[in-house]
Design a protein around this motif. Structure first.
Motif, short mmCIF file in Angstrom:
data_model
loop_
_atom_site.label_atom_id
_atom_site.label_comp_id
_atom_site.label_asym_id
_atom_site.label_seq_id
_atom_site.Cartn_x
_atom_site.Cartn_y
_atom_site.Cartn_z
N LEU A 1 0.83 -1.21 0.00
CA LEU A 1 0.00 0.00 0.00
C LEU A 1 0.87 1.25 0.00
O LEU A 1 0.61 2.21 -0.75
CB LEU A 1 -0.91 0.01 1.24
N ASP B 1 4.31 6.16 -4.83
CA ASP B 1 4.46 6.30 -6.29
C ASP B 1 3.38 7.20 -6.88
O ASP B 1 3.41 7.47 -8.08
CB ASP B 1 4.37 4.91 -6.97
N ASP B 2 2.44 7.64 -6.06
CA ASP B 2 1.30 8.41 -6.57
C ASP B 2 1.78 9.76 -7.12
O ASP B 2 2.46 10.52 -6.43
CB ASP B 2 0.28 8.64 -5.44
N ASP C 1 3.98 1.47 -0.95
CA ASP C 1 4.67 1.58 -2.23
C ASP C 1 3.80 2.32 -3.24
O ASP C 1 4.27 3.19 -3.99
CB ASP C 1 5.01 0.19 -2.78
N PHE C 2 2.51 1.96 -3.28
CA PHE C 2 1.58 2.62 -4.21
C PHE C 2 1.44 4.09 -3.85
O PHE C 2 1.50 4.97 -4.72
CB PHE C 2 0.20 1.93 -4.14
N ASP D 1 -3.60 -6.11 -8.23
CA ASP D 1 -2.29 -6.69 -8.57
C ASP D 1 -2.16 -8.11 -8.02
O ASP D 1 -1.67 -9.02 -8.71
CB ASP D 1 -1.17 -5.83 -8.00
N ARG E 1 -7.84 3.94 -3.03
CA ARG E 1 -7.29 3.69 -4.36
C ARG E 1 -6.09 2.75 -4.28
O ARG E 1 -5.93 1.86 -5.11
CB ARG E 1 -6.88 5.00 -5.03
N ALA E 2 -5.26 2.99 -3.27
CA ALA E 2 -4.08 2.13 -3.09
C ALA E 2 -4.50 0.69 -2.81
O ALA E 2 -3.96 -0.25 -3.40
CB ALA E 2 -3.22 2.66 -1.95
N ALA F 1 -5.85 -0.96 -5.92
CA ALA F 1 -4.77 -1.28 -6.87
C ALA F 1 -3.98 -2.50 -6.41
O ALA F 1 -3.64 -3.38 -7.22
CB ALA F 1 -3.85 -0.07 -7.02
N VAL F 2 -3.68 -2.56 -5.12
CA VAL F 2 -2.88 -3.68 -4.59
C VAL F 2 -3.66 -4.99 -4.72
O VAL F 2 -3.11 -6.02 -5.14
CB VAL F 2 -2.49 -3.41 -3.12
#
Length: 457
Positions: free
Chosen positions: A98, A104-105, A100-101, A450, A442-443, A446-447
């Motif tokens: 989470l 990177d945002d 990491d995402f 993935d 959102r994170a 996305a995770v």
């Protein structure tokens, strides 16, 4: 403490009561020391205090939480192989992914990322202690992170670290690092405090944006009115030869009557239609007439046109002396025409064709053009890159993207586009739209996506 999800430490994981290291089960005689959830929580608290002492130094940023846990455990008992519970290991990996995402945002300035990144250990503690953390969208810790991120998206590095929004985010992060142990009520208190501040900021910003929006919409409407009136009169006069008084009456006085009528009542109003007909009647009345029927019509029309012009010019408080002089000259022209005399005339040139807009490399139906047209007031974007990047908010979208006005947080207009221009800037990477919605949600989405892709692969 940032970090990835890959287990790089020497810690083992408990599977069904058996410790596994790097995926392989350990022998029964291996010196394994299980680390319970309670033990893990205590270890994370110690790392949190260390984080406070280090003030998030560069070394801490480059290491994973699992590395730090492994080093801490080994420093106390280097003989044993420490084994985490499978569920706790999953939580550590998920929280690491989470963050990491989050880090990177593109919507977050790097300075805000650095602050929010320091919350990884406290939020990991929350997830270890409260099993509803990932499933409860209304969890105070999640809501607080979303609120801090939303405020951070609107902070422009050019505002500096003394800016109140940055200071508030910084204080909230430090309060969590310094004070969060087991009482999750701290997140609720900070959330209420920050939401109150953010709400006040938002209300103040909206008032400023509303003033800009009204001014820009008024300006655009005025430009639209002036253009409509000019085109209407040009269409009646251009290419003709008419007495000079007709040109002066229409271009000086009556153009203002039509302009103000368009603004106040609109081009669909009865008043506009009535005043527009005066233009046609005036132009016809000053053309050369020879047929007896036309001359009889002119005798009847002349006083009516003069009265209509006088009434319209009075309605906008046009200069009375100028009005009288113009109308006297017009009556003189009518009198000459009725007597069959020639009148002096001026050639009115055709209006130049408007320059076509510069062609856009993107077609009108391109997805980015359509998206730019649909943008709503309040959308943030980042203009430029690096240290010169500037954040701005859409204050007004006028006539579906004909004019997009962007302001900074102080309400100062910083940029203006049309939909095609903004779409081109987005396409070329000169501008980025900022997604300031729920960052944690959102994170997490996305995770999970993935992980599902990895599982199916």
């Amino acid at each position: 403490a940032g970090g990835g999800a890959a287990p790089t430490s020497g810690m083992a994981i408990m599977h069904n009561g058996v410790a596994h290291l790097n995926g392989a089960p350990l022998t029964a005689d291996a010196p394994v020391q299980a680390v319970s959830s309670q033990d893990l929580f205590g270890l994370l608290t110690r790392l949190q205090r260390l984080e406070h002492a280090l003030e998030g130094g560069a070394d801490a940023q480059d290491r994973s939480v699992k590395d730090e846990l492994s080093d801490l455990l080994e420093s106390e008992n280097s003989e044993a192989i420490h084994a985490l519970d499978q569920a706790d290991d999953d939580v550590i990996n998920l929280v690491a992914m989470l963050f990491d995402f989050i880090l990177d945002d593109e919507g977050l300035p790097s300075e805000i990322k650095a602050l929010i990144g320091r919350l990884q250990i406290p939020l990991l503690k929350v997830a270890i202690a409260d099993k509803t953390f990932f499933s409860n969208e209304e969890h105070d810790a999640r809501l607080l992170l979303n609120t801090l991120a939303r405020a951070g998206c609107q902070w422009d590095p050019q505002q500096g670290y003394d800016d109140e929004t940055y200071q508030r985010i910084d204080r909230a992060v430090h309060a969590i690092i310094d004070d969060y142990d087991e009482d999750a009520a701290l997140f609720s208190e900070l959330l209420a405090e920050f939401e109150s501040f953010f709400s006040d900021q938002r209300a103040r910003a909206e008032r400023v944006a509303e003033r800009v929006r009204e001014a820009e919409e008024g300006k655009a409407r005025a430009e639209q009115a002036a253009d409509a009136v000019r085109r209407y009169i040009d269409a009646r006069l251009a290419g003709r030869q008419v007495p000079d008084v007709a040109v002066r009456l229409l271009r000086q006085g009556w153009q203002q009557v039509l302009y103000l009528t368009w603004l106040r009542q609109g081009e669909d109003s009865d008043t506009w239609r009535r005043y527009a007909k005066v233009v046609d009647a005036l132009v016809w009345s000053v053309m050369p007439h020879r047929a007896p029927a036309d001359l009889e019509k002119l005798r009847d029309l002349s006083p009516k046109v003069v009265r209509a012009l006088e009434h319209g010019l009075e309605s906008i408080q046009y200069d009375a002396g100028e009005t009288r002089a113009l109308l006297d000259d017009l009556l003189a022209v009518h009198d000459s025409l009725i007597k069959g005399l020639e009148t002096e005339r001026v050639a009115v040139p055709k209006a130049p064709e408007p320059e076509p807009p510069a062609p856009s490399a993107l077609p009108d139906d391109h997805e980015l053009v359509a998206r730019a047209r649909r943008l709503r007031a309040g959308q943030w974007l980042e203009i430029g890159d690096g240290e010169d990047a500037q954040r701005a908010k859409l204050a007004a979208n006028i006539r579906d993207g004909a004019k997009l006005v962007f302001i900074n947080r102080r309400g100062i207009k910083v940029r203006e586009y049309d939909a095609a221009g903004l779409a081109q800037a987005l396409h070329d990477g000169e501008v980025k739209l900022i997604e300031d919605g729920a960052l944690f949600d959102r994170a997490l989405e996305a995770v999970i996506s993935d992980l599902r892709r990895m599982q199916s692969a």
